[in-house]
Design an enzyme around this catalytic site. Structure first.
Site, PDB file in Angstrom:
ATOM      1  N   THR A   1       0.859  -1.199   0.000  1.00 47.89           N
ATOM      2  CA  THR A   1       0.000   0.000   0.000  1.00 47.89           C
ATOM      3  C   THR A   1       0.890   1.242   0.000  1.00 47.89           C
ATOM      4  OG1 THR A   1      -1.713  -1.141   1.234  1.00 47.89           O
ATOM      5  CG2 THR A   1      -1.608   1.243   1.543  1.00 47.89           C
TER       6      THR A   1
ATOM      7  N   ARG B   1     -14.345  -7.005  -1.234  1.00 49.76           N
ATOM      8  CA  ARG B   1     -13.682  -6.823   0.074  1.00 49.76           C
ATOM      9  C   ARG B   1     -13.209  -5.367   0.199  1.00 49.76           C
ATOM     10  NH1 ARG B   1      -8.135  -5.237   1.610  1.00 49.76           N
ATOM     11  NH2 ARG B   1      -7.720  -6.147   3.631  1.00 49.76           N
TER      12      ARG B   1
ATOM     13  N   GLY C   1     -10.947  -2.887   2.507  1.00 49.31           N
ATOM     14  CA  GLY C   1      -9.921  -2.967   3.552  1.00 49.31           C
ATOM     15  C   GLY C   1      -9.861  -1.721   4.406  1.00 49.31           C
ATOM     16  N   ASP C   2      -8.821  -1.667   5.206  1.00 45.91           N
ATOM     17  CA  ASP C   2      -8.624  -0.561   6.138  1.00 45.91           C
ATOM     18  C   ASP C   2      -8.423   0.779   5.438  1.00 45.91           C
ATOM     19  OD1 ASP C   2      -6.166  -1.886   5.220  1.00 45.91           O
ATOM     20  OD2 ASP C   2      -5.162  -0.271   6.302  1.00 45.91           O
TER      21      ASP C   2
ATOM     22  N   GLY D   1      -0.284  -2.447   5.883  1.00 48.56           N
ATOM     23  CA  GLY D   1      -0.180  -3.739   6.562  1.00 48.56           C
ATOM     24  C   GLY D   1      -1.446  -4.538   6.376  1.00 48.56           C
ATOM     25  N   HIS D   2      -1.643  -5.523   7.247  1.00 50.76           N
ATOM     26  CA  HIS D   2      -2.795  -6.404   7.119  1.00 50.76           C
ATOM     27  C   HIS D   2      -4.076  -5.660   7.497  1.00 50.76           C
ATOM     28  CE1 HIS D   2      -5.422  -9.794   8.583  1.00 50.76           C
ATOM     29  NE2 HIS D   2      -5.244 -10.038   7.302  1.00 50.76           N
TER      30      HIS D   2
HETATM   31  N1  GLY Z   1      -3.684  -2.358   4.136  1.00 48.54           N
HETATM   32  C1  GLY Z   1      -4.135  -2.697   2.855  1.00 48.54           C
HETATM   33  C2  GLY Z   1      -5.204  -3.684   2.861  1.00 48.54           C
HETATM   34  O1  GLY Z   1      -5.200  -4.607   3.639  1.00 48.54           O
HETATM   35  O2  GLY Z   1      -6.096  -3.554   2.063  1.00 48.54           O
END
Ligand code: GLY
Length: 314
Positions: free
Chosen positions: A166, A194, A196-197, A218-219
């Site tokens: 990212t 989906r 994401g953050d 990150g995740h």
């Molecule tokens: N941080 C990027 C994602 O998980 O979409």
């Protein structure tokens, strides 16, 4: 106030052969943003343009170079935030546009909403005159290869998820305003739809002139569970410096939900930090006409802006 910009090109694992490209990509983005700030431009313009540079760069998982979803398509998320008035705009699951970060800014400035998704975001992009590009333009050989490998019966999806990428930027301008911008293709082989953050305020980024600004990588599911960006500003409100606030929040994410990531942080007085709990994160910053950048923990390359510009041929 002395202008400062900090950018990241994603936390995770950066393969040796991509290291140099990733390093020059973040440097180019930081220089672009800094030049805007030096000419008296706003933090908001600086972070938007810095992120757009990385969206054009196939080394990163954003814009061109985005990872593919389970159907082999690019679906991107982005957010921008203005620390002056806490205004923010975001898009999620958008396809076929070069610069999701620019669309996020238009959501912030031209609508009463904060987040537009998928078809609605695309219709809004059309209404704003943003050109649609063929989906293939955003797909690189590498992302296609990873997508195909992940579909193989013996593949380990966890392996690919370590390679995140990212992009994000934060800045403070000469008027003391802070801003944050983040953009991503998300996770490899993610389910269609989906989100994401990155698209979520307080997770993918946050900016408040009273405290500072941050952009995360990150995740995504872990970042959302701990609302990482806002958590960092909370620690700063409690008196922590950017580096300590970043470390406290990343440590909480690791111990509480087992998530890894990276962040860039700036305070309202211009102190900054680039921290990560993953193996690597490419980052760069420019302050006082000096550029610093790194990829590995503890790495700091130093160059004058002039040197950096001439070495990059700009
Ligand atoms: N941080 C990027 C994602 O998980 O979409």
């Amino acid at each position: 106030m002395k202008p400062v910009i900090v950018v990241h090109g994603g936390a995770g694992r950066i393969f040796k052969e991509r290291e140099e490209g990733s390093r020059s990509g973040v440097k180019r983005a930081a220089l672009k943003g800094y030049n805007i700030l030096k000419r008296g431009g706003s933090a908001l313009d600086a972070v938007e343009e810095a992120v757009a540079v990385m969206e054009d760069d196939p080394h990163f998982n954003a814009g061109r170079g985005s990872v593919l979803n389970e159907k082999g398509e690019v679906e991107m998320d982005a957010i921008i935030m203005d620390g002056k008035n806490l205004a923010s705009g975001a898009v999620s699951a958008v396809k076929r546009i070069d610069h999701p970060i620019k669309l996020a800014r238009l959501v912030m400035e031209k609508t009463d909403h904060m987040l537009l998704t998928d078809q609605g975001a695309l219709a809004f992009a059309r209404a704003m005159g943003i050109p649609e590009v063929p989906g293939e333009k955003l797909i690189t050989e590498r992302s296609l290869d990873r997508w195909k490998k992940n579909l193989e019966a013996d593949s380990n999806p966890q392996e690919f998820q370590k390679d995140l990428g990212t992009v994000g930027a934060i800045a403070i301008d000469s008027a003391g305003n802070v801003a944050s911008a983040t953009s991503t293709g998300g996770l490899t082989n993610k389910l269609v739809g989906r989100v994401g953050d990155t698209a979520c305020i307080g997770s993918g980024g946050y900016a408040d002139n009273d405290v500072g600004a941050t952009s995360t990588t990150g995740h995504g599911e872990s970042i959302m569970k701990v609302v990482l960006a806002r958590l960092i500003l909370f620690h700063m409100e409690q008196g922590k410096k950017p580096q300590d606030a970043a470390d406290a929040a990343l440590n909480f994410m690791k111990t509480r939900v087992g998530g890894l990531g990276g962040v860039i942080v700036i305070s309202s007085s211009g102190d900054w930090a680039a921290r990560f709990s993953t193996k690597q994160m490419s980052w760069a910053t420019v302050k006082d006409d000096e550029l610093l950048c790194g990829v590995h923990a503890g790495e700091r390359h130093r160059q004058s802006v002039e040197e950096a510009m001439s070495s990059m041929g700009s």
